[in-house]
Design an enzyme around this catalytic site. Structure first.
Site, PDB file in Angstrom:
ATOM      1  N   ASP A 222       0.821  -1.219   0.000  1.00 15.26           N
ATOM      2  CA  ASP A 222       0.000   0.000   0.000  1.00 15.26           C
ATOM      3  C   ASP A 222       0.850   1.262   0.000  1.00 15.26           C
ATOM      4  O   ASP A 222       0.426   2.302   0.492  1.00 15.26           O
ATOM      5  CB  ASP A 222      -0.932   0.002   1.198  1.00 15.26           C
ATOM      6  CG  ASP A 222      -0.208  -0.090   2.523  1.00 15.26           C
ATOM      7  OD1 ASP A 222      -0.847   0.023   3.578  1.00 15.26           O
ATOM      8  OD2 ASP A 222       1.021  -0.265   2.499  1.00 15.26           O
ATOM      9  N   ASP A 298       7.724  -3.300  14.216  1.00 22.04           N
ATOM     10  CA  ASP A 298       8.102  -1.890  14.094  1.00 22.04           C
ATOM     11  C   ASP A 298       8.205  -1.221  15.458  1.00 22.04           C
ATOM     12  O   ASP A 298       9.121  -0.421  15.705  1.00 22.04           O
ATOM     13  CB  ASP A 298       7.113  -1.143  13.195  1.00 22.04           C
ATOM     14  CG  ASP A 298       5.660  -1.387  13.598  1.00 22.04           C
ATOM     15  OD1 ASP A 298       5.402  -2.344  14.346  1.00 22.04           O
ATOM     16  OD2 ASP A 298       4.782  -0.620  13.158  1.00 22.04           O
TER      17      ASP A 298
END
Length: 1013
Positions: A222, A298
């Site tokens: 994306d 992350d």
């Protein structure tokens, strides 16, 4: 030939000059260092390294890096403190263009000079799962914006096998634009974030298995990229190789919305890990890959224990944007922030830009100047007062907590989220206006710099509101701690900074005296219940002196009505004992001991952890953590690294549950029980020739005294090199005599009484023993019978320990100065880790650097001492060779250039080739001339005819033409050059000459000659 020799001489000169420069620099540097070390070695007081000065220097440096508070500015005086209750935040005024100093940080760079990495060695790894339209759009823009020069191979890693996604990938794969690797989905049910982390770890490992790739540019399905995104990654990789403080390059700016930055060439160093299109190097993967997390990768990378003080490079104008409104994160921040991100549409030729200003030294210098030049503003309402001042280019807002940061961020439209205990961004400008907007805006406000106040410049005592008990020894500690009144515990306690303080103002508890017992305790209110709950114990220990023998463990005391803090001593009942212990070479371990009461016998038993790990005993502050889980598991960590795991049921000694049966204490071994399996052979007798008295060694009968052995020479002689001291007074000191030394003649030749060397005695046999035979009466080993253990009980949940009412140190030590800080008792291991990253980690990193520098200096001193005491040339050569090697490794470019020139020189000397020198072919003597052709006209015709005719295959050409010899003028060949009579030259008309190979005729009337074969 002349050019070759000139080139060889030039390369040899370059090599020799390089070696001379390198060796002279190395020797000069080494000599300087040796002189300094030898001078330090000569004075005992100078051998101790002044660590305090180093600590102060590092503390100043650390404070500068974290932005110290700026002293009052005479030109722009500080405003008075803001009222405690701030009014509601008003929309901020528009700023004027950025000031000169911050712009210098991100100024357009000069043309690059360093070499670039081949883009074919940077793989682009695109992750995808179940969104076919997204992956198609992402690949189309990525391929469109890939440089025409090639490189940047695209690898798509597909999680699972969604057919719609596979169909899209097959179309791109059929055109040879991408390669695809498929990650098989785990059979274990995982949540989305765990599945993503597992996919990331698998895919990165697969790509880095190929040694071709030195870096991976990570994208997702994306993400859309800008035209200059890939070249920014390539330029970023080059600077990462030269600066170890940079650990990633990202194309994304979290605050890259309209008017929050318009300079497409601006780049920043950021403590925050942006993600969303970033570069990972092979070196970073080798560091993080082995410990890749099971989920939330992350957030894990943003933790200080992974980041380790390193930064990411990010642009002011984003080179990546996300269009992933639908996905795992359910559009978190998408509508408010991410939807309107600006993607750069003005490509910057990054390979031609010099971005070396991003290295730490250069960047910190300019950033520090910008912060010092900006006046401090205490709240947002004061900003309009500075907006009217044309001299103010930037102002600074300081925050000390997340609440302040979020209030400022919301007032200026920044992302207010928090990651890994800190804000997502530390330095951000106020919105910029375009040139057109500036022309009609009139007076607009300054830049806004959000600055985190450094803990090292203004120390604030840490807090842990979620803890069951927390002590940082900062304020009124004596009201919470009590020294034991037992007379045996005479050791002194005090609270102070450590001797080598890297965080000024941060104090801890110090066990002062050596060879004393120390006792101190603090009550826990309310007491800690241990039923069906986890427990985390964590604290910091610093051995300021080398630990010889002593403990540094703490005790969690049993809550009873009889618990008296004044009478605290070694016999006071405890529940848990945890921490390091050291004594001599035999004991060095981390204790974890629990005490449990037997419900039948009502006696307490200590159960210790099996195979305890070793403690860390250097002079760096270390963090000790114990986690006891309600599933009966436990783990011990040192410096946030797990060093021991186990179970309370299986990994304690003695076991928590006593044995069901025990040996019968009343059972006795029968008197006739024989438990010796073997016995002496009763029939054996000693041989008649066995001499038990023969000695084991005898003098060598073949040995002869050496001819130069002097039995009369003395063992000690006067030192012939000794001289009487000038200040020696024989009237007061007596007659001076030289000191005695071992006789050097004895060492070289031998002196004193000579005896033959001893050799093994061939007749030696030793004491005789009869051989062993099986014992016919042997019944086997005896053991008492087993009976039921009357004190047996079984506990299924040993983590349910007794209630804890106090924490204390009860220690004996031969080493003083042990320093303790930040004692934490709680339920959540993650909260304890975050606390350690705020308190322990900055100190640990600074002290580790000091330790490394001290060890280097100590090595220099030891090298100087060894060089001073070295006697032979081999030892000195080894020491100097190591010094040269050390210096050479610090200058790899000079070494490579020098040895490259040497290699080329040797290569050209040994391996040069070429055509043979025609002038070197000798001219045959006149006696071998067969014939002289005196018809040049006919030769010219034949030569022209020969050039017109093609060469026949069977004809051969001689290797080299023979130079022509002028013909004699008046006499025939035999007379002009008389030959020996035995071999007169034959005549052509008498003996027909055989067919000769075609040869090239000389031109311009030169006469040819034939060689007698």
């Amino acid at each position: 030939m002349i050019r070759e020799r000139t080139l060889i001489i030039f390369l040899a000169f370059v090599a020799i000059a390089g070696l001379y420069i390198m060796l002279s620099g190395t020797i000069n540097a080494s000599s300087t260092r040796l002189k300094e070390c030898q001078s330090a070695l000569a004075k005992e007081t100078s051998r101790t390294i002044n660590l305090q000065a180093e600590n102060e220097r590092l503390a100043d440096k650390l404070a500068t890096a974290r932005i110290q508070p700026i002293p009052p500015n005479t030109e722009h005086p500080q405003l008075p403190p803001a009222p405690e209750e701030n009014p509601p935040v008003q929309p901020p005024p528009q700023p004027r263009p950025p000031p000169a100093i911050p712009t210098a940080v991100v100024a357009p760079a000069q043309p690059r000079r360093s070499t670039r990495i081949d883009p074919s060695r940077l793989a682009v790894l695109v992750f995808c799962y179940n969104r076919p339209n997204y992956i198609q759009r992402a690949l189309e823009t990525l391929i469109k914006n890939r440089p025409k020069t090639g490189g940047f191979p695209i690898i798509v890693s597909q999680d699972g096998s969604v057919e719609a996604v596979s169909s899209v990938l097959r179309e791109f794969q059929a055109q040879g634009l991408i390669t695809v690797q498929k990650h098989p989905q785990s059979a274990t049910r995982l949540n989305s974030y765990e599945a993503i982390a597992q996919h990331y770890g698998w895919a990165l490992g697969r790509v880095f298995e190929d040694p071709t790739y030195q870096g991976v540019i990570i994208l997702e399905e994306d993400i859309e990229v800008a035209p200059d995104f890939l070249e920014l990654m390539q330029a970023g990789y080059d600077i990462m190789r030269n600066d170890s403080t940079i650990w990633c390059v990202s194309g994304f700016n979290d605050n890259g919305r309209p008017k929050l930055g318009t300079d497409e060439e601006a780049l920043y160093r950021s403590d925050f890990f942006p993600g969303l299109g970033w570069l990972m190097t092979r070196t970073l993967w080798e560091e993080l890959g082995p410990k890749w997390p099971a989920g939330y990768w992350d957030d894990w990378m943003r933790e200080p224990s992974q980041r380790r003080g390193r930064v990411c490079i990010r642009p002011e104008v984003s080179r990546t944007v996300t269009f992933g409104e639908v996905g795992v994160s359910s559009g978190q921040f998408y509508s408010q922030f991410l939807r309107n991100m600006v993607l750069n549409n003005k490509p910057v030729p990054w390979p031609k830009r010099d971005i070396s200003f991003l290295t730490k030294a250069k960047y910190d210098e300019v950033l520090d100047k910008a912060l010092r030049a900006a006046p401090l503003v205490r709240n947002l309402q004061e900003i309009p007062r500075y907006a009217a001042d044309p001299k103010v280019e930037a102002i600074r807002l300081e925050y000390t907590c997340m609440g302040d940061f979020q209030r400022y961020a919301q007032g200026y439209g920044l992302m207010p989220d928090e990651k890994a205990g800190g804000p997502g961004r530390v330095l951000n400008p106020n919105p910029k206006r375009t040139k057109k907007e500036e022309e009609g805006a009139g007076d607009i406000g300054p830049w806004i710099i959000l600055s985190e106040v450094a803990e090292s410049s203004r120390f604030v005592a840490p807090t842990a509101p979620e803890a069951l008990f927390f002590e940082s020894f900062d304020d009124a500690w004596e009201s919470r701690w009590m020294k034991t009144q037992d007379a045996q515990y005479s050791g002194t306690w005090k609270v102070a900074e450590p001797e080598t303080s890297v965080i000024p103002g941060d104090k801890g508890l110090i066990m002062v005296d050596k060879a004393r017992r120390h006792g101190i305790v603090s009550r826990i209110t309310p007491p800690i219940e241990m039923t069906d709950a986890d427990l985390v114990v964590q604290y910091e220990v610093k051995m300021q002196q080398p630990m010889d023998c002593g403990g540094a463990y703490l005790k969690l005391l049993l809550e009873t009505p009889q618990l008296s803090l004044e009478k605290f001593r070694g016999e006071t009942p405890y529940v848990i004992m945890f921490g390091p212990d050291k004594c001599g070479h035999d004991v060095n371990k981390v204790h974890f001991i629990i005490r449990r009461q037997n419900p039948i016998s009502m006696l307490y038993t200590e159960h210790a952890m099996t195979t305890p790990p070793a403690a860390k005993l250097d002079n760096v502050t270390h963090l000790y953590t114990l986690v006891v889980k309600k599933d009966n598991s436990f783990r011990v960590m040192i410096d946030n690294e797990v060093v021991k795991t186990g179970s309370l049921l299986t990994d304690m000694t003695p076991p928590v549950n006593p044995p069901k049966t025990i040996p019968d204490p009343s059972d006795k071994k029968p008197a006739d029980w024989v438990d010796n399996e073997m016995m002496d052979d009763p029939t054996a007798t000693k041989p008649a020739d066995w001499d038990e008295e023969a000695p084991k060694t005898i003098p060598d009968p073949k040995a002869v005294k050496p001819s130069d052995w002097d039995e009369n020479a003395p063992a000690m002689v006067e030192d012939p090199t000794a001289e009487k001291p000038a200040e020696w007074d024989e009237e007061e000191d007596g007659i001076w005599t030289a000191p005695m030394i071992p006789n050097p003649y004895c060492k070289e030749h031998g002196c004193g009484h000579w005896t033959a060397p001893m050799i093994p005695n061939p007749a030696f046999k030793g004491k005789w023993h009869p051989p062993q035979v099986k014992n016919p009466a042997y019944k086997g080993p005896w053991a008492p019978r087993e009976i039921d253990n009357p004190e047996y009980y079984e506990v299924a949940e040993p983590h349910n320990l007794d209630t804890i009412g106090a924490v204390g140190f009860e220690l004996w030590t031969m080493t003083g100065g042990v320093w303790f800080d930040n004692i934490y008792l709680g339920r959540d291991a993650a909260s304890a880790r975050k606390l350690a990253e705020r308190t322990w980690l900055p100190r640990f990193e600074a002290e580790s650097k000091i330790k490394a520098e001290a060890e280097k200096r100590a090595a220099d001193v030891a090298r100087a001492a060894s060089l001073k005491t070295a006697t032979g040339w081999v030892q000195k050569f080894t020491i100097y060779a190591n010094m040269v090697l050390e210096q050479a490794l610090q200058h790899p470019i000079a070494i490579g250039t020098t040895f490259g020139a040497l290699f080329l020189t040797l290569l050209m000397l040994c391996c040069r080739g070429g055509r043979p020198n025609e002038a070197a072919i000798p001219i045959p003597p006149p006696g071998h001339l067969e014939e002289i052709d005196e018809e040049p006209k006919e030769e010219a015709k034949e030569e022209a005819k020969e050039e017109e005719e093609p060469a026949m295959p069977e004809q051969t050409v001689e290797p080299a033409p023979v130079p022509a010899v002028p013909a004699p003028e008046a006499s025939p060949a035999p007379e002009a050059s008389p030959a020996p009579e035995a071999s007169p030259a034959p005549k052509e008309e008498e003996t027909p000459a055989p067919a000769e190979p075609v040869e090239r005729k000389p031109k311009k009337g030169r006469k040819s000659q034939k060689i007698d074969e």
